[in-house]
Design an enzyme around this catalytic site. Structure first.
Site, mmCIF file in Angstrom:
data_model
loop_
_atom_site.group_PDB
_atom_site.id
_atom_site.type_symbol
_atom_site.label_atom_id
_atom_site.label_comp_id
_atom_site.label_asym_id
_atom_site.label_seq_id
_atom_site.Cartn_x
_atom_site.Cartn_y
_atom_site.Cartn_z
ATOM 1 N N THR A 1 0.817 -1.213 0.000
ATOM 2 C CA THR A 1 0.000 0.000 0.000
ATOM 3 C C THR A 1 0.852 1.264 0.000
ATOM 4 O OG1 THR A 1 -1.674 -1.204 1.257
ATOM 5 C CG2 THR A 1 -1.890 1.191 1.158
ATOM 6 N N PRO B 1 0.644 5.774 -0.084
ATOM 7 C CA PRO B 1 -0.225 6.930 0.138
ATOM 8 C C PRO B 1 -0.934 7.313 -1.168
ATOM 9 C CG PRO B 1 1.956 7.303 1.084
ATOM 10 C CD PRO B 1 2.053 6.048 0.276
ATOM 11 N N GLU C 1 -4.816 -15.671 2.668
ATOM 12 C CA GLU C 1 -4.798 -14.467 3.501
ATOM 13 C C GLU C 1 -6.198 -14.157 4.029
ATOM 14 O OE1 GLU C 1 -4.040 -9.634 3.052
ATOM 15 O OE2 GLU C 1 -3.324 -11.004 1.495
ATOM 16 N N GLY D 1 -7.091 -6.868 3.769
ATOM 17 C CA GLY D 1 -7.230 -8.151 3.081
ATOM 18 C C GLY D 1 -8.349 -8.158 2.057
ATOM 19 N N THR E 1 -11.638 -5.165 1.240
ATOM 20 C CA THR E 1 -12.805 -4.624 1.938
ATOM 21 C C THR E 1 -14.038 -5.473 1.652
ATOM 22 O OG1 THR E 1 -13.461 -3.192 0.094
ATOM 23 C CG2 THR E 1 -11.868 -2.286 1.685
ATOM 24 N N GLU F 1 -16.707 -4.520 0.469
ATOM 25 C CA GLU F 1 -17.255 -4.146 -0.833
ATOM 26 C C GLU F 1 -16.534 -4.851 -1.976
ATOM 27 O OE1 GLU F 1 -18.434 -1.615 2.269
ATOM 28 O OE2 GLU F 1 -16.373 -1.997 1.607
#
Length: 383
Positions: free
Chosen positions: A127, A129, A246, A367, A369, A371
């Site tokens: 990830t 920014p 995961e 892991g 969302t 959605e």
């Protein structure tokens, strides 16, 4: 219902983990939360206990066990005590599958023995920014310069990032193509002692406070080409291979958290009196706990089926998405209801239900969302 997932060996292992938590973790856990991570030597203790090497082949110092059931037991016992092992989950459940699948023989000989002992703790940095879940939008670059890559960029939300000795960094080794934004990504296994590598802020979270989460930055970090994991440009493909395991790991923790919440609530309402009666004697209390116990049982059944499917090599991405979605939603409902049964004391951090409550919120985010999972599931059923 009678649970058939575990045998006598598993239960003996469970008792070992339970004893370890009671002796080495529970008495000092508040200190870990205050510090934001366990002391570094705790990971050596986990190495001595053998938990890092359960799924590592014997030739690299591990036990060579292929079943996920032992990892599930550790998750259940941590939830039972409302504690965590800090960066253990990322080290074992996220990083190890990449090393086993994509590291070459020389890399395995170099990395896996210290992985097993806890001498080298691993994290993974995807990830960035501004990119969030859009891995195709990664901006961190790694340009080839002779026998090294020159790494530049930044990462955020990196669990285990403060204490990690090596980090699997996802970087762009070539530009994306117009037809495929995901092309050009590679994974470098970066030594955190390298010049130009720095740990920024240790991020303050509302939950999981004993697990260090950090920002990382790379300023002309020289990474030897022999520390490239797998093939250059296939990073995105590699990242997707471990998603099912995961997500199952998160689902197991979520189910276990819900089960623990019910046990904490049962104990509290039996001891607490209101208007001269135990809180457990009121119909509302009985009904709420009945609802929660039923949801936990359903989540347990789903988790157990998914673990068996994973061990058999049959757990699909959609199966894992369903399991994580259901179990994390159950966790949210059950932990909230069980906190409510504690009344005002449920809001006090001295009670483990408060820790379960704050720790639970992130499971519907990391892991994948809820959605994103619904999108995967809907595609799997043809809509």
């Amino acid at each position: 219902m009678r649970r058939t997932l575990f045998n006598e060996d598993h239960e003996a292992f469970r008792q070992t983990i339970r004893d370890f938590i009671e002796a080495e973790v529970a008495p000092v856990y508040h200190e870990w939360e205050a510090a934001g991570h366990p002391p570094r030597d705790f990971y050596y203790k986990l190495g001595e206990l053998g938990v890092f090497g359960i799924q590592v082949p014997e030739e690299y110092g591990g036990a060579g066990e292929t079943s996920f059931k032992y990892q599930a037991i550790i998750s259940e016992e941590c939830a039972r005590a409302a504690v965590s092992f800090g960066g253990y989950g990322v080290h074992v459940n996220l990083v190890l599958p990449y090393l086993l699948k994509y590291a070459n023989e020389e890399q395995k000989k170099r990395w896996l023995p210290p992985f097993v002992t806890g001498e080298t703790m691993f994290a993974i940095a995807m990830t960035e920014p501004g990119t969030g879940s859009d891995l195709a939008g990664i901006q961190t670059t790694a340009e080839r310069d002779g026998d090294h890559y020159i790494l530049n960029g930044a990462k955020t939300f990196i669990t285990g990032g403060v204490l990690a000795d090596r980090v699997l960094v996802v970087a762009r080794t070539s530009p994306p193509s117009p037809e495929n934004r995901r092309a050009g990504l590679s994974i470098l296994v970066v030594d955190t002692k390298s010049e130009g590598y720095s740990v920024g802020r240790k991020l303050e979270k509302i939950g999981l406070r004993s697990s260090d989460t950090a920002e990382l930055s790379f300023n002309d970090v020289r990474v030897p080409v022999e520390d490239l994991l797998g093939e250059e440009g296939r990073g995105f493909e590699y990242l997707t291979h471990n998603l099912a395991e995961e997500r199952l790991g998160i689902a197991v923790s979520a189910y276990a958290s819900a089960a623990a919440a019910v046990e904490f609530a049962k104990k509290y309402v039996q001891e607490r009196t209101v208007f001269g009666k135990p809180v457990s004697s009121f119909q509302n209390t009985k009904f709420v706990l009945a609802e929660c116990a039923t949801e936990v049982e359903a989540a347990r059944s789903m988790v157990d089926r998914a673990i068996e499917a994973l061990d058999a090599g049959e757990l699909t991405p959609a199966d894992a998405a369903m399991t994580k979605l259901f179990c994390t939603e159950v966790q949210a409902r059950v932990v909230d209801k069980c906190l409510q049964l504690h009344g005002g004391y449920g809001y006090m951090l001295e009670y483990p239900i408060a820790r379960l409550y704050t720790d639970a919120r992130v499971t519907r985010i990391y892991g994948g969302t809820s959605e994103v999972l619904k999108t995967i599931i809907s595609k799997s059923i043809g809509v």
